[in-house]
Design an enzyme around this catalytic site. Structure first.
Site, PDB file in Angstrom:
ATOM      1  CD  GLU A   1      -2.867  -1.352   2.657  1.00  0.00           C
ATOM      2  OE1 GLU A   1      -2.701  -0.414   3.160  1.00  0.00           O
ATOM      3  OE2 GLU A   1      -3.708  -2.072   2.347  1.00  0.00           O
TER       4      GLU A   1
ATOM      5  CD  GLU B   1      -3.526  -6.287   3.646  1.00  0.00           C
ATOM      6  OE1 GLU B   1      -4.575  -5.463   3.960  1.00  0.00           O
ATOM      7  OE2 GLU B   1      -2.376  -6.106   3.706  1.00  0.00           O
TER       8      GLU B   1
HETATM    9  C1  PNW Z   1      -4.573  -2.495   5.607  1.00  0.00           C
HETATM   10  N1  PNW Z   1      -8.909   2.132   4.264  1.00  0.00           N
HETATM   11  O1  PNW Z   1      -4.475  -1.226   5.454  1.00  0.00           O
HETATM   12  C2  PNW Z   1      -3.040  -2.705   5.714  1.00  0.00           C
HETATM   13  O2  PNW Z   1      -2.311  -3.331   4.874  1.00  0.00           O
HETATM   14  C3  PNW Z   1      -3.023  -3.620   7.106  1.00  0.00           C
HETATM   15  O3  PNW Z   1      -1.690  -3.603   7.613  1.00  0.00           O
HETATM   16  C4  PNW Z   1      -4.233  -3.383   8.049  1.00  0.00           C
HETATM   17  O4  PNW Z   1      -4.114  -4.232   9.302  1.00  0.00           O
HETATM   18  C5  PNW Z   1      -5.561  -3.855   7.513  1.00  0.00           C
HETATM   19  O5  PNW Z   1      -5.662  -3.021   6.247  1.00  0.00           O
HETATM   20  C6  PNW Z   1      -6.654  -3.521   8.296  1.00  0.00           C
HETATM   21  O6  PNW Z   1      -6.683  -1.963   8.379  1.00  0.00           O
HETATM   22  C7  PNW Z   1      -5.649  -0.374   5.117  1.00  0.00           C
HETATM   23  O7  PNW Z   1      -8.965   3.047   5.075  1.00  0.00           O
HETATM   24  C8  PNW Z   1      -6.001   0.391   5.922  1.00  0.00           C
HETATM   25  O8  PNW Z   1      -9.557   1.662   3.186  1.00  0.00           O
HETATM   26  C9  PNW Z   1      -7.317   1.427   5.963  1.00  0.00           C
HETATM   27  C10 PNW Z   1      -7.660   1.136   4.418  1.00  0.00           C
HETATM   28  C11 PNW Z   1      -7.537   0.072   3.676  1.00  0.00           C
HETATM   29  C12 PNW Z   1      -6.522  -0.636   4.147  1.00  0.00           C
END
Ligand code: PNW
Length: 502
Positions: free
Chosen positions: A173, A391
């Site tokens: 990301e 994911e």
């Molecule tokens: C992912 N959104 O992050 C990360 O890759 C992980 O490390 C994290 O634990 C997981 O999602 C759950 O939060 C995101 O706001 C954080 O859409 C925020 C978003 C998407 C992915």
């Protein structure tokens, strides 16, 4: 409106046996052992310890589930359950405690054992090189010097383990070094990715971080393609969500487009001409550095498939004053995205059931994922050969908030999300003919959830943080049963050997 309903074509739909599926996690979020066996401090160790208050419950990743010590049990269980892939990230400061200096032999030995154990358990690794675990003594991703440091680390890891790793992700990301909501309102400069906790953030840092991340990915991918032609595949994990217009007005549809370009278009020159999206160039003008022609050539073709962490969907609305006016005015508060998004429908109701209260961004909108896969592969990046959902996942309440363990294990909201999500992936593949080739659930057990610490639970297994016991939740069995019914890759059985060839 984005909630799944039953679809008759699901009855007969099935997945091919090369469909990749498994579970994902990241080093800082599950390993613990933060100070053990020669590991250097990473930006998250520093943030959690020194910027007390950054993590909402003041927890740290020091211990979490101690996957660093318990990986053998974790892999044995995945193997028993028949999970064919696991997608971990490696911790850069375990290999190079100071980012670029001497190699830590204990860290190398550890990951040697991790890979060997995964292979002997019949589990295929999909490894992320950088999931925000970074030693940082300088400007991290805002300093071009990091490109060579990352290249050095990546070369070491890939050379050592490539024979066993069919999927490499350089970055998790990169959007996180960039996302507007990490830096606004002003003063919130604790972005996770580039160690902004000690750098004054702002737009120029976002721009620099994105620029060097793109170049670092391209450099590693080019080297990988030359060195290991045909062995496995490399790309990076995008973060992004589905957007639909809040209305069909030109302004709202423009907000949808702006959301996509500023989240995905910014980083995906690999699928276009190696450059930033025209909309980004136009909006940022001279604020944006140029890629040289040689850099564009490097970037173009540096992704072998499109990977996206896609959790949810939103409605996009034009910002007040209009996107065009905002884009022309760099002091507008919404500049440069000039779009906003909401998880509430026009009637004021959420688009789908909401996740845990700390995860205000996460709603269960499974129909959105089906549409999103169509948008990415058909509209935004038509040269993408195939797409992997690297994911997806859903958060539920934690102990204390909901004290009964049985309710945590009987995680019906997550199970419902998984069912809807998987069904809609299948519909995208079989009905819409999107070439989706894989999917990874987040996460193996309740992990350290960044700024939410231990307050947000994404695991398909409950983690007892005292005994370290992992207990499967209903959603895990739901997913396993779903794949039993619908097909996809199967676990080949245990007994592989990953030490002989090294
Ligand atoms: C992912 N959104 O992050 C990360 O890759 C992980 O490390 C994290 O634990 C997981 O999602 C759950 O939060 C995101 O706001 C954080 O859409 C925020 C978003 C998407 C992915």
């Amino acid at each position: 409106p984005l909630v799944a309903s039953s679809d008759p074509s699901l009855e007969s739909a099935s997945l091919p046996n090369d469909f990749v599926w498994g579970i994902a996690a990241s080093s800082y979020q599950i390993e613990g052992a933060a100070k053990d066996e020669g590991k250097g401090p990473s930006i998250w160790d520093l943030l959690a310890h020194r910027n007390y208050g950054s993590v909402s419950d003041n927890s740290t990743g020091d211990i979490v589930g101690s996957h660093y010590w318990l990986y053998k049990q974790d892999f044995a269980r995945l193997a028993k359950l028949g999970v064919p892939y696991f997608s971990p990230s490696f911790s850069w400061p375990r290999f190079f405690p100071f980012g670029n200096g001497p190699l830590n032999q204990e860290g190398v030995k550890h990951y040697d054992d991790v890979i060997a154990n995964m292979v002997s358990n019949g589990i295929k690794p999909a490894v992320t090189l950088f999931h925000w675990a970074l030693f940082n003594s300088y400007g991290a991703w805002t300093d071009p010097k990091i490109i060579d440091d990352f290249f050095n680390y990546a070369k070491f890891v890939i050379t050592r383990y490539d024979a066993y790793v069919p999927i490499w992700y350089t970055f998790n990301e990169p959007q996180y070094c960039n996302w507007q909501y990490q830096y606004y309102p002003a003063g919130n400069n604790k972005g996770i990715y580039p160690a902004y906790h000690n750098i004054t953030g702002g737009l120029s840092a976002r721009i620099a971080c994105s620029h060097y991340t793109i170049l670092a990915h391209a450099k590693v991918a080019k080297w990988y393609h030359e060195e290991f032609k045909g062995r496995g595949r490399i790309t990076f994990k995008n973060s992004g969500n589905y957007y639909e217009g809040n209305s069909t007005s030109t302004e709202d549809l423009d907000a949808v487009a702006r959301n996509y370009e500023f989240v995905l278009g910014w980083f995906n020159g690999c699928w276009r001409d190696g450059d930033y999206s025209p909309m980004i160039k136009e909006t940022l003008g001279s604020l944006l550095p140029n890629f040289t022609q040689a850099e564009k050539d490097l970037i173009k073709g540096s992704c072998d498939f499109f990977a996206i962490d896609a959790y949810t969907g939103y409605l996009a609305t034009a910002v007040s004053g209009g996107s065009a006016a905002c884009a022309a005015n760099s002091s507008h508060p919404a500049f440069p995205e000039c779009a906003s998004s909401s998880s509430l429908a026009a009637d004021g109701f959420p688009l789908g059931p909401s996740a845990d209260n700390e995860m205000s961004w996460l709603y269960s909108t499974p129909v959105g994922i089906r549409r999103f896969l169509n948008v990415i592969t058909k509209d935004l990046f038509p040269t993408v050969p195939d797409i992997v959902v690297s994911e997806f996942g859903f958060a539920e309440p934690f102990e204390g908030q909901q004290t009964k363990l049985e309710n945590i294990l009987w995680d019906l909201r997550r199970s419902d999300y998984y069912q809807g999500f998987l069904d809609n992936i299948l519909l995208a593949k079989t009905v819409d003919r999107v070439n989706v080739t894989g999917i990874f659930a987040w996460s193996i057990f309740d992990n350290f959830e960044w700024f939410s610490g231990n307050q947000v639970k994404f695991g398909v297994q409950y983690l007892n943080a005292t005994s370290m016991e992992r207990v499967p939740k209903a959603s895990l069995f739901q997913m396993l049963n779903w794949f039993k019914t619908k097909g996809g890759a199967t676990h080949p059985g245990v007994g592989g050997n990953a030490t002989a060839a090294r």
